[in-house]
Design a protein around this motif. Structure first.
Motif, PDB file in Angstrom:
ATOM      1  N   LEU A   1      -1.566  16.543   4.037  1.00  0.00           N
ATOM      2  CA  LEU A   1      -1.117  15.357   4.775  1.00  0.00           C
ATOM      3  C   LEU A   1      -1.810  14.095   4.255  1.00  0.00           C
ATOM      4  O   LEU A   1      -1.168  13.065   4.033  1.00  0.00           O
ATOM      5  CB  LEU A   1      -1.426  15.558   6.261  1.00  0.00           C
ATOM      6  CG  LEU A   1      -0.900  14.468   7.173  1.00  0.00           C
ATOM      7  CD1 LEU A   1       0.603  14.613   7.315  1.00  0.00           C
ATOM      8  CD2 LEU A   1      -1.552  14.536   8.543  1.00  0.00           C
ATOM      9  N   THR A   2      -3.118  14.202   4.050  1.00  0.00           N
ATOM     10  CA  THR A   2      -3.865  13.030   3.583  1.00  0.00           C
ATOM     11  C   THR A   2      -3.320  12.551   2.250  1.00  0.00           C
ATOM     12  O   THR A   2      -3.100  11.350   2.040  1.00  0.00           O
ATOM     13  CB  THR A   2      -5.360  13.390   3.433  1.00  0.00           C
ATOM     14  OG1 THR A   2      -5.788  14.028   4.633  1.00  0.00           O
ATOM     15  CG2 THR A   2      -6.192  12.168   3.172  1.00  0.00           C
ATOM     16  N   ILE A   3      -3.101  13.487   1.349  1.00  0.00           N
ATOM     17  CA  ILE A   3      -2.600  13.113   0.029  1.00  0.00           C
ATOM     18  C   ILE A   3      -1.221  12.479   0.135  1.00  0.00           C
ATOM     19  O   ILE A   3      -0.952  11.425  -0.446  1.00  0.00           O
ATOM     20  CB  ILE A   3      -2.578  14.352  -0.880  1.00  0.00           C
ATOM     21  CG1 ILE A   3      -4.003  14.700  -1.269  1.00  0.00           C
ATOM     22  CG2 ILE A   3      -1.727  14.110  -2.105  1.00  0.00           C
ATOM     23  CD1 ILE A   3      -4.111  15.905  -2.138  1.00  0.00           C
ATOM     24  N   LEU A   4      -0.354  13.115   0.924  1.00  0.00           N
ATOM     25  CA  LEU A   4       1.004  12.581   1.049  1.00  0.00           C
ATOM     26  C   LEU A   4       0.978  11.191   1.681  1.00  0.00           C
ATOM     27  O   LEU A   4       1.680  10.273   1.234  1.00  0.00           O
ATOM     28  CB  LEU A   4       1.865  13.523   1.888  1.00  0.00           C
ATOM     29  CG  LEU A   4       2.229  14.858   1.236  1.00  0.00           C
ATOM     30  CD1 LEU A   4       2.974  15.751   2.206  1.00  0.00           C
ATOM     31  CD2 LEU A   4       3.081  14.632  -0.011  1.00  0.00           C
ATOM     32  N   TYR A   5       0.159  11.036   2.713  1.00  0.00           N
ATOM     33  CA  TYR A   5       0.086   9.729   3.360  1.00  0.00           C
ATOM     34  C   TYR A   5      -0.503   8.686   2.421  1.00  0.00           C
ATOM     35  O   TYR A   5      -0.097   7.529   2.416  1.00  0.00           O
ATOM     36  CB  TYR A   5      -0.734   9.824   4.658  1.00  0.00           C
ATOM     37  CG  TYR A   5       0.117  10.180   5.869  1.00  0.00           C
ATOM     38  CD1 TYR A   5       1.289  10.909   5.715  1.00  0.00           C
ATOM     39  CD2 TYR A   5      -0.238   9.778   7.148  1.00  0.00           C
ATOM     40  CE1 TYR A   5       2.074  11.237   6.802  1.00  0.00           C
ATOM     41  CE2 TYR A   5       0.544  10.093   8.250  1.00  0.00           C
ATOM     42  CZ  TYR A   5       1.701  10.826   8.075  1.00  0.00           C
ATOM     43  OH  TYR A   5       2.476  11.146   9.153  1.00  0.00           O
ATOM     44  N   LYS A   6      -1.469   9.109   1.615  1.00  0.00           N
ATOM     45  CA  LYS A   6      -2.061   8.172   0.651  1.00  0.00           C
ATOM     46  C   LYS A   6      -0.979   7.646  -0.288  1.00  0.00           C
ATOM     47  O   LYS A   6      -0.870   6.448  -0.552  1.00  0.00           O
ATOM     48  CB  LYS A   6      -3.165   8.890  -0.137  1.00  0.00           C
ATOM     49  CG  LYS A   6      -3.729   8.098  -1.306  1.00  0.00           C
ATOM     50  CD  LYS A   6      -4.608   6.973  -0.809  1.00  0.00           C
ATOM     51  CE  LYS A   6      -5.337   6.237  -1.915  1.00  0.00           C
ATOM     52  NZ  LYS A   6      -4.565   5.847  -3.061  1.00  0.00           N
ATOM     53  N   ILE A   7      -0.162   8.585  -0.781  1.00  0.00           N
ATOM     54  CA  ILE A   7       0.912   8.174  -1.690  1.00  0.00           C
ATOM     55  C   ILE A   7       1.870   7.232  -0.976  1.00  0.00           C
ATOM     56  O   ILE A   7       2.184   6.146  -1.475  1.00  0.00           O
ATOM     57  CB  ILE A   7       1.664   9.420  -2.203  1.00  0.00           C
ATOM     58  CG1 ILE A   7       0.735  10.281  -3.047  1.00  0.00           C
ATOM     59  CG2 ILE A   7       2.894   9.007  -2.989  1.00  0.00           C
ATOM     60  CD1 ILE A   7       1.311  11.631  -3.413  1.00  0.00           C
ATOM     61  N   ALA A   8       2.299   7.644   0.217  1.00  0.00           N
ATOM     62  CA  ALA A   8       3.279   6.842   0.948  1.00  0.00           C
ATOM     63  C   ALA A   8       2.722   5.457   1.229  1.00  0.00           C
ATOM     64  O   ALA A   8       3.388   4.441   1.001  1.00  0.00           O
ATOM     65  CB  ALA A   8       3.651   7.539   2.243  1.00  0.00           C
ATOM     66  N   VAL A   9       1.479   5.411   1.685  1.00  0.00           N
ATOM     67  CA  VAL A   9       0.908   4.116   2.067  1.00  0.00           C
ATOM     68  C   VAL A   9       0.718   3.234   0.839  1.00  0.00           C
ATOM     69  O   VAL A   9       1.012   2.034   0.873  1.00  0.00           O
ATOM     70  CB  VAL A   9      -0.418   4.334   2.822  1.00  0.00           C
ATOM     71  CG1 VAL A   9      -1.181   3.045   2.946  1.00  0.00           C
ATOM     72  CG2 VAL A   9      -0.142   4.934   4.191  1.00  0.00           C
ATOM     73  N   SER A  10       0.270   3.827  -0.301  1.00  0.00           N
ATOM     74  CA  SER A  10       0.107   3.017  -1.510  1.00  0.00           C
ATOM     75  C   SER A  10       1.429   2.380  -1.897  1.00  0.00           C
ATOM     76  O   SER A  10       1.488   1.205  -2.242  1.00  0.00           O
ATOM     77  CB  SER A  10      -0.388   3.867  -2.676  1.00  0.00           C
ATOM     78  OG  SER A  10      -1.442   4.676  -2.274  1.00  0.00           O
ATOM     79  N   VAL A  11       2.492   3.196  -1.849  1.00  0.00           N
ATOM     80  CA  VAL A  11       3.800   2.661  -2.207  1.00  0.00           C
ATOM     81  C   VAL A  11       4.185   1.538  -1.256  1.00  0.00           C
ATOM     82  O   VAL A  11       4.618   0.467  -1.683  1.00  0.00           O
ATOM     83  CB  VAL A  11       4.854   3.786  -2.191  1.00  0.00           C
ATOM     84  CG1 VAL A  11       6.251   3.196  -2.297  1.00  0.00           C
ATOM     85  CG2 VAL A  11       4.604   4.760  -3.324  1.00  0.00           C
ATOM     86  N   LYS A  12       3.972   1.775   0.032  1.00  0.00           N
ATOM     87  CA  LYS A  12       4.341   0.754   1.023  1.00  0.00           C
ATOM     88  C   LYS A  12       3.544  -0.530   0.779  1.00  0.00           C
ATOM     89  O   LYS A  12       4.081  -1.628   0.862  1.00  0.00           O
ATOM     90  CB  LYS A  12       4.058   1.260   2.436  1.00  0.00           C
ATOM     91  CG  LYS A  12       4.862   2.491   2.809  1.00  0.00           C
ATOM     92  CD  LYS A  12       6.061   2.139   3.635  1.00  0.00           C
ATOM     93  CE  LYS A  12       6.831   3.385   3.994  1.00  0.00           C
ATOM     94  NZ  LYS A  12       8.122   3.115   4.593  1.00  0.00           N
ATOM     95  N   GLU A  13       2.265  -0.363   0.471  1.00  0.00           N
ATOM     96  CA  GLU A  13       1.429  -1.543   0.234  1.00  0.00           C
ATOM     97  C   GLU A  13       1.922  -2.321  -0.973  1.00  0.00           C
ATOM     98  O   GLU A  13       2.019  -3.543  -0.952  1.00  0.00           O
ATOM     99  CB  GLU A  13      -0.031  -1.122   0.029  1.00  0.00           C
ATOM    100  CG  GLU A  13      -0.734  -0.784   1.334  1.00  0.00           C
ATOM    101  CD  GLU A  13      -2.122  -0.195   1.111  1.00  0.00           C
ATOM    102  OE1 GLU A  13      -2.896  -0.157   2.081  1.00  0.00           O
ATOM    103  OE2 GLU A  13      -2.439   0.225  -0.020  1.00  0.00           O
TER     104      GLU A  13
END
Ligand code: SF4
Ligand code: SF4
Lengths: 151, 259, 385
Positions: free
Chosen positions: C369-381
């Motif tokens: 979850l952490t990894i997936l959220y990291k990816i998602a959030v980086s993209v969103k940022e």
């Protein structure tokens, strides 16, 4: 053509190549004693003409497949008698048929299995259930540990 | 990387995956298809079943008789595991109120209350364990026995949740160290699979009756074909009142208790 | 996009490090189970499924987080969920991975697990559960990944993803229904033998999944520059409120049916869970904690200030999540095995290695979850600029 990160890719490929061929060069040139399975058991010695269920060459390469088919026939279809190509009938059972002649697992089964690089404790795991002739006594080692745990 | 190259790689990967999972046809099995027979001495039935003559059993019980249980334990290499919750049992005794829960009343004669009732797999006609097993490791044989394929069982224990009779045992640990004397003619089990009574298929296959039935000197166990009106079993059921465990569940148990 | 998971703040790395330690401990414990068999657990012939399977049934519920944002967004065009769908889908991926792992560690012969596919058995609910869970995992990976990638490029996701999105909605319902059917159709297990089992699963899933999603969204908001949006959270909260009320209502239905009918088989498991049976009451404190948390959760959710006050919001979501955990992740499965088929009470308590394995699997889920959220959030940022 320009390869991005070419350095890393080449090093990676090299490492992969070495690892993938590991089994070939690691065992290369090693002298391995021949398996030499022993066929001398009282029952076999007493046989007039020595023959197994199928011709020897076929038994060597296919006994595992044969046993697997036997297992299915016995457990799932209730068939327990095998008619060999020779017309002879055999009971499809490790305990009462195979081990009747080959009562020397250590000198017969194990020698080949070890030669083939199988770990005899776990592979093939037939013998963790099927009782080997010399094993008529229960394993003793683990009992002590268990008694401690039981209340 | 351009689009087409990338798609090519993706599709190629998928194809490789598909190919590798293709089942390799077992030509060996096919070439030997006609070469398996049943033993000519084998006993056959449309529906094997058992009746337990409780009164006869109780008479024997006065002498603390456990002949049937001991015969079964020996025949099938049943381990004697000291940790209660990890026990493996095929045939054993339960008290009336446990074998028939919700059926007891407070006014039963004392002798019924504490008397043992033999319990085992009922080889239900409509067996929930067979229904739930995800691999068909538990299946019905054509003669009505609920069979265990211990080579195929994955040890999910769904069948244990489904059996309403607590008839199934899981091998929580390696059973071998707990088998006092191994019967060399029968395999032991590996840890991680489920097992239970199978009406001694290996004995029926050579024309013998189940080990427990043979062992009972008082003839309290009657084994036979439920679909054969002339069998000893059917005659016993026709002449005596009998009960079964939890018949209301629709499993159609094949073990009857003659009262 | 994966490379975005490789770099990150010290906190991100510390989190992953901590989770790795738990995973490692769980793995060590699993090795002892592999060596010795399931004897290292507290399960036995009476309670033959324990914490592993109960975590699995609970986590199937958490996977509902996805459908509860996807459905309003794509079907009812609730725009505010646009920013948060990816979080829901990625949570679902992590939850399903945990589910599958819990089933695997519960097997006595894990190396034979493919037998389920080699000998497909359509009348077995466990077979269908394997099919729908893996299908759901695949769907969410495909959808989440493609939608996120499209967002990064500032394009629209490929056309073939759209039907998959629609498919994922009934599919999500199927994972709860099939998992409920797994236990609801067994004769003789009276505690599970209830027609509303699937409905209970859905209701509790639709509150525990989104509740966790709200908590995660708040964490994301706090530690990154990505703000999932207050409206989205408010909408989710409405879903949680209704689902929680229905869940509690369903529990009351069960209690009524059992105790008004006075049928012993139906009452006994409930008695064991809430007051103890035959003088044995290991689960009683947990079940009362469930009641307290559920009541507190409902009270907080209905409190007029819960939308304005973030502390209240967090408390409400925690109450909902943990109460549902106690009900489904502890009481439901274990209670079904007590009393046993002989009317006896044999209790169950997990062992230390068993708990370590459970913690390890949870850590694995949160690692993913952490990894997936990291990816998602980086993209969103990046997209936000
Ligand atoms: S008694 Fe239990 S194990 Fe035996 S057939 Fe019936 S349900 Fe299956
Ligand atoms: S434990 Fe074995 S026999 Fe029982 S349901 Fe699972 S695979 Fe089938």
């Amino acid at each position: 053509m320009k390869i991005y990160d070419g350095k890393y890719i080449l090093v990676g490929l090299l490492v992969f190549g070495v690892l993938a061929t590991f089994p070939i060069w690691f065992d290369h040139g090693k002298v391995v004693a021949p398996a030499n399975p022993s066929l001398n058991t009282p029952v076999i010695d007493a046989m007039m003409s020595k023959h197994c269920i199928l011709p020897k060459a076929q038994m060597i390469t296919e006994h595992m497949k044969l046993l697997n088919v036997w297992r299915t026939e016995v457990v799932r279809y209730g068939k327990r008698v095998y008619v060999a190509p020779s017309g002879k009938k055999y009971e499809m059972s490790l305990e009462t048929e195979c081990f009747r002649c080959h009562s020397n697992k250590a000198q017969f089964c194990d020698r080949c299995h070890n030669f083939a690089g199988l770990d005899k404790a776990t592979d093939p795991y037939c013998f963790s259930c099927h009782v080997v002739p010399s094993e008529k006594k229960p394993g003793a080692g683990k009992v002590a540990m268990v008694h401690k745990e039981s209340k | 990387m351009d689009k087409s190259k990338r798609d090519f790689l993706k599709i190629g990967g998928l194809c490789a995956l598909g190919l590798s999972s293709l089942e390799v046809a077992d030509a060996f099995a096919k070439s030997h298809a006609t070469k398996f027979l049943t033993n000519p001495q084998a006993s056959h039935a449309k529906r094997w079943a058992m009746a337990i003559d409780v009164k006869k059993c109780w008479k024997a019980e006065k002498k603390e008789c456990k002949d049937c249980i001991l015969a079964c334990d020996w025949a099938h290499n049943i381990p004697d595991i000291p940790v209660k919750r990890q026990e493996v049992k095929w045939l054993w005794n339960e008290k009336y109120q446990n074998a028939f829960p919700d059926m007891e009343n407070e006014l039963e004669p004392e002798e019924v209350k504490d008397k043992p009732f033999l319990v085992l797999c009922n080889h239900c006609t409509n067996a929930p364990c067979v229904r739930v097993c995800p691999t068909q490791a538990t299946f019905k044989s054509p003669d009505g026995i609920t069979m265990m394929d211990m080579h195929r069982c994955i040890g999910c224990r769904y069948c244990m949740a489904a059996c309403p009779y607590g008839a199934r045992s899981f091998n929580w640990r390696d059973p071998r160290p707990f088998i006092k004397k191994i019967n060399p003619a029968y395999p032991t089990r590996d840890r991680g699979v489920v097992e239970k009574c199978d009406f001694c298929v290996e004995r029926l296959a050579v024309g013998k009756i189940p080990a427990c039935v043979e062992a009972c000197k008082d003839k309290a166990l009657i084994f036979g074909d439920l679909d054969d009106p002339n069998s000893e079993l059917r005659k016993a059921l026709a002449s005596r009142y009998s009960i079964r465990r939890k018949p209301e569940l629709g499993t159609k148990p094949g073990v009857y208790y003659l009262i | 996009m994966l490379e975005r998971a490789l770099s990150g703040s010290a906190g991100y790395k510390r989190l992953l490090g901590g989770l790795s330690i738990l995973m490692g401990l769980g793995f060590i414990a699993y090795l002892t189970q592999w060596e010795n068999g399931l004897m290292i657990t507290g399960m036995g012939r009476d309670v033959s499924w324990g914490l592993y399977i109960s975590q699995f049934t609970f986590l199937v519920g958490v996977a509902a987080s996805a459908v509860m944002v996807v459905l309003p967004y794509y079907i009812h065009d609730v725009k505010v969920f646009g920013r948060i769908t990816i979080l829901g889908e990625f949570l679902a991926i992590a939850a399903v991975i945990m589910c599958v792992t819990f089933v695997l560690v519960d097997l006595g012969k894990p190396m034979r697990v493919l037998n389920v596919l080699l000998y497909p058995t359509p009348w077995s609910m466990l077979f269908w559960d394997v099919v729908v869970l893996n299908g759901y995992l695949l769907l969410n990976i495909l959808i989440g990944w493609n939608v996120l990638e499209a967002e990064r490029k500032g394009t629209h996701y490929p056309k073939w993803v759209k039907p998959l999105i629609y498919l994922s909605i009934p599919w999500a319902v199927s994972i709860h229904t099939v998992t409920a059917f797994l236990i609801a159709g067994l004769p003789g297990r009276e505690y599970w033998l209830t027609a509303i089992m699937a409905a209970r699963f859905l209701a509790s899933a639709f509150c525990s999944g989104p509740a966790l999603l709200i908590l995660l969204a708040l964490i994301v908001k706090k530690y990154t520059k990505f703000d999932p949006g207050k409206e989205a959270i408010d909408k989710l909260l409405t879903i949680v409120t209704y689902a929680m009320l229905i869940s509690v209502f369903f529990v009351i239905l069960e209690v009524f049916t059992a105790f008004y009918s006075q049928i012993p088989g139906h009452m006994e498991s409930l008695k064991y869970l809430f007051v103890g049976l035959d003088g044995k009451h290991a689960l009683v404190p947990f079940m009362w904690l469930f009641v307290i948390l559920a009541v507190a959760g409902v009270a907080l959710l209905l409190h007029p200030n819960v939308r304005k006050n973030e502390k209240l919001l967090v408390a409400a979501c925690c109450c909902v999540f943990f109460s549902m955990y106690l009900d489904k992740g502890v009481g439901l499965i274990i209670g079904g095995f007590i009393p046993n088929m002989f009317g006896q009470v044999h209790q169950y308590a997990p062992t230390l290695p068993e708990l370590m394995i459970v913690a390890g699997v949870w850590a694995t889920g949160f690692f993913v979850l952490t990894i997936l959220y990291k990816i998602a959030v980086s993209v969103k940022e990046e997209v936000q600029g």
